[in-house]
Enzyme design. Structure first.
Site, PDB file in Angstrom:
ATOM      1  N   VAL A 182       3.788 -56.946  36.176  1.00 53.20           N
ATOM      2  CA  VAL A 182       2.776 -56.114  35.532  1.00 53.20           C
ATOM      3  C   VAL A 182       1.569 -56.032  36.467  1.00 53.20           C
ATOM      4  O   VAL A 182       0.932 -57.037  36.750  1.00 53.20           O
ATOM      5  CB  VAL A 182       2.364 -56.689  34.166  1.00 53.20           C
ATOM      6  CG1 VAL A 182       1.327 -55.788  33.497  1.00 53.20           C
ATOM      7  CG2 VAL A 182       3.573 -56.861  33.267  1.00 53.20           C
ATOM      8  N   ASP A 183       1.280 -54.854  36.955  1.00 54.83           N
ATOM      9  CA  ASP A 183       0.204 -54.650  37.928  1.00 54.83           C
ATOM     10  C   ASP A 183      -0.873 -53.759  37.303  1.00 54.83           C
ATOM     11  O   ASP A 183      -0.640 -52.568  37.064  1.00 54.83           O
ATOM     12  CB  ASP A 183       0.750 -54.012  39.199  1.00 54.83           C
ATOM     13  CG  ASP A 183      -0.304 -53.864  40.287  1.00 54.83           C
ATOM     14  OD1 ASP A 183      -1.435 -54.371  40.089  1.00 54.83           O
ATOM     15  OD2 ASP A 183      -0.017 -53.240  41.319  1.00 54.83           O
TER      16      ASP A 183
END
Length: 308
Positions: A182-183
């Site tokens: 998750v960026d």
């Protein structure tokens, strides 16, 4: 042999202060510099006691435990038993970690086969070989820097691990099981439908994808200039997403609407109904921990269901 007690005391004070500072860094505690010096000063009392009739008592393990307990109390205070115990154990961990690195480095550089005689002579001298004190004086800051750097790396790895999710992805006949990160920096989405975009590295997936898709992942322009034609079932799922990247102010990326996307961790899972997939030839993780990057909206806006 000449023993400079003031030099030994100052070195011990600085070493104890450094170890207490390392403890504060490991535990993310905010402490004042003067409290670290007070704690180091309390620890250095043992050096002064070694030249008094109280030397046998000062060298006793119980006395050392009592002294280290007072040091930790002076620096971190007492809120509750668990808080104090964690501080004390972390201080011991910092001490043994740093001491172990120094001892290992010392005997890696200079190993003496007559180890027993070294310990015997050190016991007679009381304060050890002056060369070892010089080694400690220069080696302790290096060991501190190394331990702090490794602690930062461990924390980064832990934070990254907490953001890693299992991803199941299906597009036409291609079915993948991936690890996704998750960026929050990934804000790419379809400007019309506001559908979030995830990036998937094709490294190792080439055999499951049509050759046209693999080529377009590295050269999107081949689709724009009709140098390559996608299979019909892939063309029906393709969208062109405007994006910006380093060296390219404006570009159009081919994105595909997946048939199925499932995101899960060890406890929960969810099926994502709105998502687009952009394939990239780049390796997204240098250590192979993940092969796709998830848009934060794909996770933060979800209501997870317990895995049955």
């Amino acid at each position: 042999m000449v023993v400079y007690l003031d030099a030994l005391w100052l070195l011990n004070l600085l070493a104890d202060s450094l170890l207490l500072w390392m403890t504060a860094i490991f535990l993310k505690r905010n402490v004042k510099g003067y409290r670290l010096l007070i704690g180091g000063g309390i620890g250095s009392i043992s050096i002064l006691l070694m030249v008094t009739p109280l030397a046998p008592i000062a060298g006793h393990p119980l006395a050392k435990i009592l002294l280290s307990t007072v040091m930790v109390f002076a620096v971190f205070g007492y809120r509750r038993w668990k808080y104090f115990f964690v501080n004390l154990m972390t201080f011991y961990f910092s001490t043994f970690l740093t001491g172990g690195m120094l001892l290992g480095a010392h005997y890696f550089i200079e190993f003496d086969m007559q180890l027993e005689s070294d310990f015997f002579l050190a016991g007679l001298k009381g304060f050890g070989d002056p060369v070892s004190w010089i080694f400690v004086m220069f080696g302790l800051p290096i060991a501190f820097y190394f331990a702090k750097s490794r602690a930062d790396d461990f924390e980064t790895a832990k934070l990254q691990h907490d953001q890693l999710l299992n991803v199941k992805l299906k597009i036409n006949e291609a079915d993948f099981s991936l690890r996704g990160l998750v960026d929050t920096g990934n804000q790419l989405q379809d400007p019309i439908t506001k559908c979030p975009v995830m990036f998937v590295s094709i490294a190792g997936l080439e055999e499951q994808l049509p050759s046209e898709v693999v080529k377009a992942a590295g050269q999107p322009e081949v689709l724009l200039f009709e140098e390559e034609y996608l299979p019909k079932e892939w063309l029906e799922k393709m969208r062109l997403i405007p994006a910006k990247s380093v060296g390219k102010a404006h570009q159009l990326l081919p994105a595909f609407k997946p048939d199925y996307v499932e995101v899960s961790n060890e406890k929960k899972k969810t099926v994502i109904s709105k998502a687009l997939v952009v394939f990239t030839p780049m390796s997204l993780s240098s250590d192979g921990q993940f092969s796709c990057i998830l848009h934060p909206k794909m996770v933060l806006s979800l209501s997870y269901e317990e895995v049955s």
